[in-house]
Structure formats: structure tokens, C-alpha cells
Design a protein around this motif. Sequence first.
Motif, PDB file in Angstrom:
ATOM      1  N   ALA A 254       0.851  -1.194   0.000  1.00 34.13           N
ATOM      2  CA  ALA A 254       0.000   0.000   0.000  1.00 34.13           C
ATOM      3  C   ALA A 254       0.889   1.248   0.000  1.00 34.13           C
ATOM      4  CB  ALA A 254      -0.893  -0.002   1.238  1.00 34.13           C
ATOM      5  N   ALA A 255       0.353   2.363  -0.497  1.00 30.04           N
ATOM      6  CA  ALA A 255       1.143   3.598  -0.603  1.00 30.04           C
ATOM      7  C   ALA A 255       1.610   4.078   0.768  1.00 30.04           C
ATOM      8  CB  ALA A 255       0.318   4.675  -1.300  1.00 30.04           C
TER       9      ALA A 255
ATOM     10  N   LEU B 144      11.041   3.570  -9.875  1.00 30.74           N
ATOM     11  CA  LEU B 144      10.960   4.836 -10.613  1.00 30.74           C
ATOM     12  C   LEU B 144      12.176   5.012 -11.508  1.00 30.74           C
ATOM     13  CD1 LEU B 144       9.063   7.327 -10.767  1.00 30.74           C
ATOM     14  CD2 LEU B 144      10.734   8.496  -9.314  1.00 30.74           C
ATOM     15  N   LYS B 145      13.336   4.653 -10.939  1.00 34.36           N
ATOM     16  CA  LYS B 145      14.560   4.773 -11.735  1.00 34.36           C
ATOM     17  C   LYS B 145      14.472   3.938 -12.987  1.00 34.36           C
ATOM     18  CE  LYS B 145      18.092   5.781  -8.423  1.00 34.36           C
ATOM     19  NZ  LYS B 145      18.482   4.935  -7.284  1.00 34.36           N
TER      20      LYS B 145
ATOM     21  N   GLU C 249      10.893  12.029 -19.663  1.00 42.40           N
ATOM     22  CA  GLU C 249      10.177  13.296 -19.470  1.00 42.40           C
ATOM     23  C   GLU C 249       8.917  13.139 -18.644  1.00 42.40           C
ATOM     24  OE1 GLU C 249      10.539  15.240 -23.489  1.00 42.40           O
ATOM     25  OE2 GLU C 249      12.462  14.591 -22.629  1.00 42.40           O
ATOM     26  N   VAL C 250       8.210  12.049 -18.930  1.00 44.89           N
ATOM     27  CA  VAL C 250       6.955  11.806 -18.200  1.00 44.89           C
ATOM     28  C   VAL C 250       7.234  11.728 -16.703  1.00 44.89           C
ATOM     29  CG1 VAL C 250       4.996  10.258 -17.912  1.00 44.89           C
ATOM     30  CG2 VAL C 250       6.018  10.560 -20.175  1.00 44.89           C
TER      31      VAL C 250
ATOM     32  N   PRO D 155       4.793  15.087 -10.068  1.00 50.61           N
ATOM     33  CA  PRO D 155       5.076  15.868  -8.849  1.00 50.61           C
ATOM     34  C   PRO D 155       5.766  15.006  -7.797  1.00 50.61           C
ATOM     35  CG  PRO D 155       2.722  15.388  -9.049  1.00 50.61           C
ATOM     36  CD  PRO D 155       3.366  14.902 -10.302  1.00 50.61           C
ATOM     37  N   ARG D 156       5.385  13.742  -7.724  1.00 52.16           N
ATOM     38  CA  ARG D 156       6.068  12.849  -6.753  1.00 52.16           C
ATOM     39  C   ARG D 156       6.004  11.428  -7.277  1.00 52.16           C
ATOM     40  NH1 ARG D 156       2.220  10.254  -3.861  1.00 52.16           N
ATOM     41  NH2 ARG D 156       0.105  10.942  -4.281  1.00 52.16           N
ATOM     42  N   ASN D 157       6.740  10.560  -6.666  1.00 50.47           N
ATOM     43  CA  ASN D 157       6.794   9.152  -7.107  1.00 50.47           C
ATOM     44  C   ASN D 157       5.456   8.458  -6.858  1.00 50.47           C
ATOM     45  OD1 ASN D 157       7.313   6.509  -7.632  1.00 50.47           O
ATOM     46  ND2 ASN D 157       9.121   6.348  -6.297  1.00 50.47           N
TER      47      ASN D 157
END
Lengths: 233, 299
Positions: free
Chosen positions: B68-69, B100-101, B111-112, B117-119
Amino acid sequence: MIAASALGKRYSEGLEALKDVSFEIGDGEMVFITGHSGAGKSTLFKLIAAIERPSSGSIVVNGQNLAALSRGAVPYLRRNFGLIFQDQKLLFDRNVLDNVLLPLSIVGQTGKDAIRRARAALDKVGLLARERATPVALSGGEQQRLAIARAVVNRPAVLLADEPTANLDSGSAADILEIFRAFHQVGVTVIISTHDPQWMARLSPRILCLEKGQIKGQMRGTARDRADGGGAR
Amino acid sequence: MNAWLAQHLAALRDALRRLAASPLNSALSLLVIGIALTLPTAGWVVIENLHEATRSASGIQQISVFMAADAGKRDIGEVESRLRGAKIGTWRFVSRDEALKRMQSLEGMTEVVASLPRNPLPDAFVVEPADARPESLEVLAQTFSGWPKVAHVQLDSAWVKRFDALLRIGKRVVALLALLFAGALVAVTFNTIRLQILAQAAEIEVSKLIGATDAFIRRPFQYYGALQGALGGLLAAVLVAAGGYFLAAPVAELAALYGGNFALRGLSPGDTAVLTAAGAALGWLGAQISVSIHLHQIG
Ligand SMILES: Nc1ncnc2c1ncn2[C@@H]1O[C@H](COP(=O)(O)OP(=O)(O)OP(=O)(O)O)[C@@H](O)[C@H]1O
Ligand SMILES: [Mg+2]
């Protein structure tokens, strides 16, 4: 020993081919069964060899009542006989030697031993030189001798021949009868059916005469009874 | 015993002689029987290979467990220790930063990702269970999704299950084919023997008249049927092997494309023996039925 008592055979068509036939044939005897065409000679032949079953009475071969013989026992009964059929039943797609090998293979004799015995049988009937021929290439008398060789190759105790001299000239017929006499002399029981008893009487001390399915006369005599033998029918 | 053996050898020799006596007929019958046995055998081999292929393919089966986040370090530690305790295979943790990397390194995504704004990605575990059977995977996924702070479990085994179901149908189809073609083999032998009996009626009649037992008369036909069936079985094995040889290269190519080293498996010597024996048994059966029916019509 073959004993028939009150033996009767009625084919499905209703015709009575044999009625009330009684006789005894001892071991080593030579017997002729005579009678006109249709008298029942082949029928009697078939009853003795358990090819047909009696409709009444009994027939006993070596102590076995054939009327009560099981299906599985029939082949073993037939191996006591050397059968010579009226229509010979030779295999025309096999050569002379292979025809004689057939009874041996039936009793499990194969290989060199069987071939040796088959050749000995062919030798006895004077056909050794023709062993590679097909039966079609043989004369009527030679075919008959081949049928005899096939019948005797297993050294049966009883030779049962249905009209072995039919359609043969008297010379060939005499040859054939000589062969039977030779087997009789070494102790084989020989039963021969014919509707032409004339010159057979000179061989046989005993004649069974059939007429319309019944025994009309039994002759016991010597070679001198030839004329009587002929007259017995 | 010796006479018994001699009789059987004679019957076998007789059967071989008949087989050789009409080479064209024999070859055609053999071909029919061989092909009849080839189809179910080939089907069986294909099913076996597909089974093998899915087994190795499901070996790289993965279960992704997304946290979960709001899952914290402690929650991750908890799942980690549960995985360790469960001893179900290998697993590895992919943190949201690492994910993310990786996403950034994908072409066109840089670019996307930069514009976000955040991961948005969660932490995740990638599990490779040792037991890759579809049923087991399903159970594992169920278990994982019950663990605390696990948001989503992704299991990519649905196709394996579907495929497995298809294979089961395939097996049934092969069994039906085998039954049908076994019937065909029996029928072909029945007819071959019927024709032989007709052709040899005179010989059979005489043999019976001069003292041949039923067993003696049947034996060469039974041997013939069994021999023809056995040879048909061998022919089927050869045909299947030839088919396998023909397909080996393209299959290896396909397997290479999927990064596997899967090789086609053909019939083992044991399989070939079973096939030959089955052919012999069916041939014997056809001959036996034919002989039982037709010998009574003679004599
Ligand atoms: N299978 C059969 N079915 C019906 N009747 C038959 C059969 N065999 C023979 N018969 C009849 O039985 C009678 C006796 O026949 P059989 O064959 O025994 O005579 P035969 O004495 O051998 O005659 P031939 O000298 O012509 O050979 C004949 O009337 C014949 O038609
Ligand atoms: Mg007659």
C-alpha cells in the motif's frame, strides 16, 4: 476295432442314407464295402471318421462311442485313421511333398524328420520323383497315390479309403490295390469302399455289401470266392 | 513341450510366409495400421511435449506483491520476514525509488517521470515460487493478499491455467483417437484374416478332416494378426520419430526466441515397446474374432 450296431443316418433332407447297420471290423482286417451309387458307402465312411454323426444306433471306435464324442476329441480320433476321400481333397496350390507334409505338421512334426518321413511315404506309392510337381500335373492314378501317401504318412492303424479306384483304368487300379495290400500285410486295418467289387474280391477275404442304406450281405471267403463276392450284391 | 514349441514356431513361420507371400497386400495393410497408430501416438507426444513446455515456462512464473502507498519500513519488514518464513522460493524487494529509476531509464518515459510531482509507484516484492503449478500459485497469491498493508497481488498464471485445461481436453481427444484407431486396427486385421481364411478354405477343410485341432488352425492366423499389428506399431514409432526429426529445428528456434532451451521429446524405447505390444495385442484380437466367426463356416 470298429463296431456298429443298429447304426442309422438320416440327413437333414429327410433321406435315410443308412438304416439298421451292424458290423464289427477287427484290428488288422481288410474289408471292402460295396454297393451301388447312393447305397450309403460314403455315409458309412463319414460316420466311422466322425465327419458325420449317427442319427440312431451307435458306432464305437477303439472303445469310444462316436455319438457321444466331444467336439474337442474329434481331431484326436481322426488321427487314428488314414483317410482317403472320394474327391481326394488334395491341395492344388502346394506341391506333392507339401501335401504329404500337412498331416505331419498337424501332429507337430516339422523339419528334416518330417521331410524324411514324407519322402518315405511318397516312395511307398512310387511318387518320390514327383515331389516338386503340383498335383495338377499328376495323372488320375498318381493323384490317387498321392492321396494314399498323405493318408499313410502318419502310420495310422486304420486306412479308410472311399472309392480309391474310381475313374482309374484297371492297370492303375491294380497298382493302387497292391499298395493297400502291402499295408494290410504289415498289420494295418484297411477299409475300402467301392461300387465295383469285381476284381477286388481277389484281395479281400471280407466284403460288406450295402443296398439302399442297409447291409444286404456279408461275405467271408478266400480269393477263390471272387465270383461269389461279385454276386453278393 | 518340444512339440508344443515346434508347433508355435511352425505357426510363426507360416505367418511370416503368408506375410511375404503377398508383399503388396501386406505393405498396404501395414501402412494402414501404421498410420492408424501414428495419429494417436503423435497426439500423445505433442501433448506430452506441451505439458513439458508449460512446466518449464511456468518455472519463470512470478507473483508481484504491491505494498500500500502508506506502507512504512516496518510493514515492509513484516512482509519480508513472512516471505522468509514461508520458504516458498526466491524473492526480491523492489523499492519505489528503484522502480521509478527503472521507469526513467525506459525510452520516452524520462520526461513523463520528470513531470510527475512525486513518485506514484509503490514498494513491491517480486516472488518466484519454487512450486509453479497453477493451483499452488493461486493459493500463494491468495495468502499474500491477506497480509497486512498489501494493496495488490498480481499473478500472471491465468494463461497457464487455461492452457492446462486445454491440455486436459487434448488428452481426452487423444484417448478417444486412440480408441477409434484401435478399433480401426482390429477391423483391418479382421478383414485381412477373413480374406486369408477364404483363400485357404480348402487347406483348412482338409486339415480339419485329417485331425487338426481348432487351436492348430487358428494359430497361424493369430500370429499373423499379432505380427502385422506389432510391425504396424513399429512403423508408427518410426513415423513419429521422423515427424519429430522434421520439427526439431523450428521448435528449437521457437524455444530460443522465448529464451528457453526446450527440446522436443520423442518416444522412449519403453514407449516404442508399449506401442509395439499394443499393436500386437490389437492385431491378435482382430485375428481371434475373425477366426472365431469364419472358421465355423468351414467344416
Ligand atoms: N450331405 C448330404 N445331405 C443329404 N443327403 C446326402 C448327403 N450325403 C449323401 N446323401 C444321400 O445319402 C445317400 C447315400 O449317399 P452316399 O454318398 O453315402 O452314397 P455312396 O454309396 O457313397 O454313393 P457313390 O457310390 O455314388 O459315392 C444318397 O441318396 C445321397 O443322396
Ligand atoms: Mg460315395
